[in-house]
Motif scaffolding. Structure first.
Motif, PDB file in Angstrom:
ATOM      1  N   GLU A 159      56.261  -2.426   6.924  1.00 19.73           N
ATOM      2  CA  GLU A 159      55.670  -2.930   8.176  1.00 19.73           C
ATOM      3  C   GLU A 159      56.688  -2.964   9.313  1.00 19.73           C
ATOM      4  O   GLU A 159      56.348  -2.712  10.467  1.00 19.73           O
ATOM      5  N   LYS A 219      56.850   0.426  10.756  1.00 22.11           N
ATOM      6  CA  LYS A 219      55.663   0.683  11.573  1.00 22.11           C
ATOM      7  C   LYS A 219      55.789  -0.022  12.928  1.00 22.11           C
ATOM      8  O   LYS A 219      55.462   0.533  13.975  1.00 22.11           O
ATOM      9  N   GLN A 261      58.104   1.802  15.127  1.00 18.64           N
ATOM     10  CA  GLN A 261      57.465   3.019  15.651  1.00 18.64           C
ATOM     11  C   GLN A 261      56.571   2.674  16.833  1.00 18.64           C
ATOM     12  O   GLN A 261      56.624   3.315  17.882  1.00 18.64           O
TER      13      GLN A 261
END
Ligand SMILES: [Zn+2]
Length: 763
Positions: A590, A593, A596
């Motif tokens: 996570e 992510k 990102q």
């Protein structure tokens, strides 16, 4: 089984109560994990006798004696305390000795903090004694306020305020267009470990660092100040270590590993743990004139403390002259090591420790924990007189030199490293103790075990078990409905992973000895940490004043030690480990992510001109820098290993439960011995000999102190810090390495499960 189920549903509170009232073991009580029905019954009887022994009055008397005078490393009373502790262990029937180590321990010769512009001000750098508090006037024996392992220096430079001095604070300064290059940085205590503050200041080009205690964090903003209340008075100062051990190694800065003659050795001039710039702690009384003299932009909202000034960042016009000069001599440490030899398994060691050195009188840190440890030792000695003979060897340690950087425990752990890796079953640590809730922190293989022990100890305030009280407080404090549901759906309190900040570090991070860190806290407020006011007067007015949590700590840790020392099969459980690692893996996925998404969003806003459009020319901020897009990373090697670990852990749990139900294995010491030998070493399977990236001293692949948090833990540290520091290649390499370590661990657990099944008589 019934007991554990009772915890999970909360229905059988009455049955639990009965178990505490009659702890000698009701007939329907399930055996303790790792015990047969018969051995469990005997064990419960001995533990009940043990828990009746610790006496709050004696815990108090221990504290009064040990905190009577300042007792930092190298002081006469530090040695005197060690000898007194040694004599107590001997009196109580233990085989005890003192082991000494000579270590680098600088003490201050000259300290100056003065403002030279826009007007003159000289900081006091002193804590006044307080009439009501008798030991606060022991001036001649008190160490001055300073940071041990600050480099010597004499610098004059403009001042910049950098909030808590964490990485995010320097990003904010950059947005404000403020550089700390060539400046002296002033930061406040809190949020990250103090040693991170001068490290980051020097990484950003500062030439000096001051760390002050803001009244918002532990002063009048929280409660009345000492002596009317428990909080830090205007001239109170937090001493402390600034050794850069998270990025290097803990212990004496001159030795990478004292137990390895081929390991690097350093001098005071080149030891990597010593700061690059001079640093001193100051009170808010001394900090206020400096901060009030700062110009430059207004500090961001979250940076403003509780002083009656407007907080600006600088640089200047305040100019500060900072001098730190120390005596760089060696001092002797006195570690007290006491044993009760095991009757049938003397080669298996249960270790327990707390430090005895303090910054000054140290009633709370560390004497509140040390006093409980001594009360356990007295009670165990009492049981010996009554005929109790632990199967395994019990080793109690009273460490010296914890405050400067875990010196006494690290030196002892390193010098005895080989034998510890062969013999140690577990290490249980405590440090400061107060009123409130039991900490559940340590190696996850002991999660189930600690929950079992804590279910048998009564909380002094609520009369619930300390396990149940913690579990309910976790529900109350949960931040999301998801977290609450998770806690309600799980009978055991989950363990927090260990970072650093006390003496378990060498055991878990370097040697791979399964460790717990126990203590109570959460209800006592205080602002006397590492000051002359952490003393018997403060503790008996504002701490655990009745010493009932001192008793509870002795009851908890002593019961844990006994239960480990006498178990037939070591009560380690791998399911909690597998679940914890699964959770940490998800966190890392996570985190990637999130990186990102945030990078994508920031770059988009840059392209759209959001920052240019919203910039106030009277309060200008720079736009953040554009960053390269964050790549995808292959987590498959880790995900697969986590699955394998989960399967092996379940298999082990089934095998151990079946062995307990059939009972045969538990009465055969010959069959148990090789299984226990494997279990004893299980935590070492989580080490990798090469160590973590850039810091090879730390070998545990699941837990480590954070490079930029210090005490705060980073789980799966290689992977997580690779992502946090945007080292994508390194993160991927670490995922593969961690996958290999966990796959091998899964195979090891599988083998242990099969060993148990074979000894139990097949599947
Ligand atoms: Zn401590």
């Amino acid at each position: 089984m019934a007991r554990r189920w009772a915890r999970s549903t909360g229905i059988l509170a009455a049955a639990l109560l009965a178990a505490w009232l009659a702890p000698t073991g009701a007939a329907d009580e399930a055996p303790l994990d790792g015990y047969s029905a018969a051995s469990s019954k005997t064990q419960r009887e001995w533990e009940a006798k043990f828990r009746a022994l610790p006496d709050p009055k004696l815990v108090r008397a221990n504290m009064e004696r040990l905190s009577a005078r300042p007792h930092h490393v190298g002081s006469p009373y530090d040695k005197d305390n060690a000898e007194w502790i040694l004599a107590r262990f001997k009196e109580w029937g233990w085989d005890a000795k003192i082991e000494t180590f000579d270590v680098l321990y600088p003490t201050p010769k000259r300290r100056v903090v003065e403002m030279t512009a826009p007007h003159r001000f000289a900081a006091k750098l002193e804590e006044p004694d307080i009439a009501a508090d008798p030991t606060s006037s022991q001036k001649k024996e008190q160490l001055p306020t300073y940071h041990v392992y600050s480099v010597d220096g004499d610098v004059t430079a403009p001042l910049v305020y950098a909030n808590y001095g964490g990485p995010e604070d320097y990003e904010e300064l950059e947005r404000l267009g403020i550089s700390v290059k060539g400046a002296i940085v002033i930061v406040r205590y809190g949020r990250n470990w103090r040693g991170i503050k001068p490290k980051l200041a020097s990484d950003h080009g500062a030439v000096g660092c001051l760390i002050y205690s803001d009244p918002r964090d532990d002063g009048y903003f929280q409660e009345k100040v000492f002596p009317e209340g428990p909080m830090r008075p205007a001239d109170g100062v937090q001493r402390g270590s600034v050794e850069d051990f998270p990025s290097n190694f803990p212990g004496d800065p001159l030795y990478f590993d004292r137990g390895d003659p081929s390991a690097p050795r350093y001098t005071a001039a080149n030891a990597p743990g010593i700061t690059k710039i001079p640093v001193l702690p100051i009170s808010y009384g001394d900090a206020q004139p400096l901060l009030a003299a700062l110009g430059g932009p207004m500090a961001p909202d979250g940076w403003r403390g509780a002083l009656p000034i407007s907080y600006h960042t600088g640089p200047g016009p305040a100019q500060v002259h900072l001098v730190v000069q120390s005596d760089w001599g060696l001092k002797t440490l006195y570690d007290v090591i006491a044993r009760i030899p095991g009757s049938s398994e003397p080669g298996e060691w249960i270790l327990r420790g707390n430090h005895h050195d303090a910054w000054v009188n140290g009633a709370e840190d560390p004497v509140s924990g040390q006093s409980a440890e001594l009360e356990e030792a007295r009670a165990l000695g009492e049981l010996l007189k009554q005929g109790w003979r632990p199967k395994r060897t019990i080793i109690y340690c009273a460490w010296d030199g914890e405050e400067p950087g875990l010196l006494g425990s690290t030196a002892w752990g390193e010098v005895h490293g080989k034998e510890l890796q062969q013999h140690a079953v577990a290490y249980i640590n405590s440090d400061s103790n107060a009123r409130g809730f039991l900490f559940f922190s340590g190696s996850h293989v002991m999660e189930r075990f600690l929950n079992g022990v804590a279910s048998d100890v009564e909380d002094p305030e609520t009369k619930q078990s300390v396990q149940e009280r913690r579990r309910l407080s976790n529900i109350g404090n949960a931040r999301t409905p998801f977290d609450r549901a998770e806690i309600r759906g799980h009978s055991d309190v989950r363990l927090q992973a260990l970072g650093s900040g006390s003496d378990y570090t060498v055991f878990i991070d370097r040697l791979g000895v399964a460790s717990l860190n126990l203590g109570f806290g959460g209800e006592t407020q205080g602002g006397i940490y590492h000051s002359i006011y952490d003393d018997f007067y403060w503790y008996t007015h504002f701490g655990d004043t009745e010493f009932v949590y001192g008793r509870a700590l002795a009851q908890t840790v002593g019961s844990a030690v006994m239960r480990l020392a006498d178990a037939d099969l070591l009560p380690f459980d791998f399911a909690a480990l597998a679940e914890a690692v699964r959770g940490y893996t998800k966190d890392c996925e996570e985190l990637l992510k999130k990186e990102q998404e945030e990078t994508r969003e920031r770059n988009l806003q840059l392209k759209e001109g959001v920052f240019r459009a919203t910039n106030d020319p009277q309060h200008p901020r720079h736009a953040p820098r554009e960053e390269a897009a964050v790549p995808f990373i292959n987590f498959a090697p880790l995900d697969n290993a986590v699955d394998a670990l989960g399967h092996s852990a379940e298999h082990y749990r089934r095998a151990a439960a079946k062995a307990a139900a059939t009972g045969g294995l538990f009465t055969s010491p010959e069959a148990l011995r090789p299984i226990n030998a494997a279990l004893r070493e299980s935590e070492q399977h989580l080490l990798d000999a090469a160590g973590l990236p850039h810091r090879p001293w730390y070998r545990h692949m699941i837990y480590a102190p954070g490079l930029y948090t210090g005490y705060g833990v980073k789980t799966l540290p290689g992977v997580r810090e690779g992502i946090e520091q945007r080292q994508w290649q390194e993160a991927e390499t670490e995922i593969a390495r961690l996958g290999r370590v966990l796959t091998a661990d899964a195979a090891f657990i599988e083998k242990a499960a099969r060993q148990i099944e074979q000894s139990t008589g097949g599947q």
